[in-house]
Each structure stands twice: as C-alpha cells, then as structure tokens.
Write an enzyme that holds these catalytic residues in place. Structure first.
Site, PDB file in Angstrom:
ATOM      1  N   LYS A  53      -1.607   5.614   1.976  1.00  0.00           N
ATOM      2  CA  LYS A  53      -2.626   5.161   2.659  1.00  0.00           C
ATOM      3  C   LYS A  53      -4.073   5.272   1.901  1.00  0.00           C
ATOM      4  O   LYS A  53      -4.689   4.368   2.070  1.00  0.00           O
ATOM      5  CB  LYS A  53      -2.740   5.854   4.012  1.00  0.00           C
ATOM      6  N   GLN A  97      -1.960  11.998  10.753  1.00  0.00           N
ATOM      7  CA  GLN A  97      -0.510  11.488  10.143  1.00  0.00           C
ATOM      8  C   GLN A  97       0.481  12.600  11.203  1.00  0.00           C
ATOM      9  O   GLN A  97       0.221  13.802  11.482  1.00  0.00           O
ATOM     10  CB  GLN A  97      -0.362  12.167   8.780  1.00  0.00           C
ATOM     11  N   ASP A 120      -4.333   3.629  14.413  1.00  0.00           N
ATOM     12  CA  ASP A 120      -2.843   3.470  14.711  1.00  0.00           C
ATOM     13  C   ASP A 120      -2.421   2.441  15.785  1.00  0.00           C
ATOM     14  O   ASP A 120      -1.318   2.185  15.841  1.00  0.00           O
ATOM     15  CB  ASP A 120      -2.301   4.842  14.621  1.00  0.00           C
TER      16      ASP A 120
END
Ligand code: NAP
Length: 282
Positions: A53, A97, A120
């Site tokens: 990422k 995460q 997200d």
C-alpha cells in the site's frame, strides 16, 4: 471463446490516471494528498499488504504516513492515534490494517475513523450509504470488480448475478453494487442450499469464498462472466483462486485469473478512494 480480464493491465492504467489526478490536485489546491496506514503487531501477511500500500502511494504521488505499532500496544493508545489522525488536515484517508491483535476491540478503534476518511469503505455509514445508492467510499475489492465490468463494457442491467460469499468486506458490498447497477442478485453463503443450481443460473458469477478451486465447470452457465476474488493456496502451496480456472474458462465469456485479476485492482481502488476523499474534503 472466452476472454481473460487482465486486472494487472487495468490497474496499471488506472494508477496512471490517478497519478495525473493527484498531480493536478496539488497544482490546483497546493495540497499533497495523504494516507495514514496503521499496522499493529508483526503479522507477516499484514506487513506485506502494508508495504504494498505504501509502495502504491509512492507510485501515484500520495504521501503515506506509516505507523507501525508494537503488538502489545494498549487499546487506549491506538484509539488516541486514530483520533489524532481523524483531526489531522494532512491526512485524507485512514487505514487500520486488519486483523488487529486479540486484546484490541477492532470495532471500537474503527469507529473513530470519520466516514469521510474511511478509505476502506468498511464503516456503517459508508455501507449504509452504499445500500441507499448514495455517494460514499466503496469497499476497494468489490469496487475494483465493478471497474473490471466497466472496462470490458459488460452490461449488468437485468442480468442474473450470483455472489458466493457474504463477508462485510467483499460479498455484501459486491451484492449491493450489483443491485445498484440493476442486476438481479442472489447472495450465497455456507448455508445456501442448491448452490450448484443457483450458480448455473448466473450470467455474472462472483466467487469470494476462500476455498481453492471450489467453483467447478459443472456450476457455471455457458457464456457466464466469472469473477474470482479468492486468494487461496492449492495442494502444492501455489496461489490460486476460488474458481477452477482451467476447466471453468471454456464455459465463460469473460473470466478473471488468479493471480493478475481482482488482486491488483484492490490497492488501486484504495488509491482512488484516497483521492476521492481529498476532493470531497475541499
Ligand atoms: P470470509 O470473510 O472468510 O468469507 C467467506 C464467505 O464464503 C462467507 O460468507 C462464507 O459463508 C462463504 N462460504 C464459505 N464456504 C462456503 C461454501 N462451501 N459455499 C458457499 N459459501 C461459502 O472471506 P473474505 O474476506 O470475503 O474473502 C474471500 C476470499 O477472497 C478469500 O480467498 C480472500 O483471500 C479473498 N480476498 C481477496 C481480495 C483481493 O484483493 N483479491 C480481497 C479480499 C479477500 P458464511 O458467511 O456462511 O460463513
């Protein structure tokens, strides 16, 4: 005759486009777009995801703020970090995460991410807005699948779409996106009866199960579009999907491979969501 949808190529062309948009944003508004990535603990798969990422951010010109915290980090410290990122004007997107260590209440931590920075697309407000077909940040993997349909000019209107897997991050938002695109959607899961018959009726079949090569040729309608979200290991430890690609492909009009299909689209959509969050923050 089937066509393999090349997710790697589509992701590369989308990233070039996002890079140009991020550059124009800076020219027009004098601001660098920022994404905060929070990793707690030393889970090896999570470390790889976070590295990828951050690499993608560098590629498109988004500034990444990486926080790598000890696995014993107290809940309170993590909550305070997310709260400070929520208030930080240089941070347009926040990504924590998952999975978090067991002693952490993940839901509570995520609740401190404002929906405008929830790149997200996991929070209740973004999911709710998606259900209502309103502007929102959409979960990256299913959004990537929608880009694949669009890039191939695959029409969804009135089609029978079957999604196998009902997770909050893939299956459910996928079903909602397909519904919003006027498909008639059946969402299947481990308790579904007659899965084979339901799949055989699918013009569009999306597999997000987590079981290697679970979708076999006898479950697929002739001419179907088959999207394989799965990222599994076969009996030899080789990366494969939820679809038995070699036998299923002959029955499809379109099919995605693993690797090189949906996977590369996910991080690309994360970059896109971060750009979108920055634009909407103006
Ligand atoms: P998950 O949370 O484990 O959900 C799996 C879903 O599949 C559940 O809804 C489960 O049903 C259903 N299922 C399990 N066995 C089934 C069966 N025999 N028949 C029908 N449905 C069944 O998984 P996920 O996070 O959605 O991920 C799914 C797959 O996609 C995994 O391989 C994952 O690695 C991959 N993935 C890839 C990307 C990417 O970027 N390419 C991103 C995310 C995930 P129940 O709800 O009844 O348990």
């Amino acid at each position: 005759m089937y066509k393999v949808i090349d997710g790697k190529a589509l992701a590369a062309s989308m990233r070039a486009d996002i890079k140009a948009k991020v550059f124009s944003f800076k020219q027009d508004y004098g601001k660098t777009i920022g994404l905060a990535v929070v990793l707690v603990g030393d889970d090896s798969a999570s470390q790889v995801y976070v590295r990828n990422k951050i690499k993608a951010c560098e590629e498109v010109g988004i500034k990444s703020f990486a926080y790598r915290l000890d696995k014993d980090t107290p809940q309170k410290d993590l909550e305070e970090l997310v709260q400070s990122l929520a208030a930080d004007k240089n941070v347009n997107g926040i990504l924590v995460q998952l999975p978090l260590p067991e002693h952490i209440d993940a839901e509570k931590v995520l609740s401190y991410i404002p929906y405008e920075k929830d790149v997200d697309g996991f929070c209740a407000q973004n999911i709710g807005r998606l259900c209502m077909n309103e502007d929102c940040l959409v979960a990256c993997t299913p959004n990537g699948v929608m880009q694949m349909f669009a890039s191939e000019g695959i029409s969804l209107k009135g089609k029978n779409a079957v999604v196998v897997g009902r997770s909050n991050i893939v299956g459910k938002p996928m079903a909602m996106l397909l519904t919003n695109a006027d498909a008639t959607v059946t969402l299947c899961h481990s308790k579904t009866q007659n899965l084979k018959e339901i799949c055989l009726n699918a013009d569009i079949l999306v597999a997000a199960i987590g079981k290697p090569k679970y979708i076999s040729a006898d479950m697929v309608k002739e001419g179907a579009v088959v999207i394989d979200v799965g990222m599994d290991r076969d009996e030899n430890g080789k990366l494969c999907g939820d679809v038995d690609f070699e036998t299923v492909k002959e029955k499809c009009s379109y099919i995605t491979p693993v690797p090189g299909g949906v996977g590369p689209m996910t991080i690309t959509m994360l970059m896109y969501n971060t750009y979108l969050a920055a634009v909407r923050s103006l």
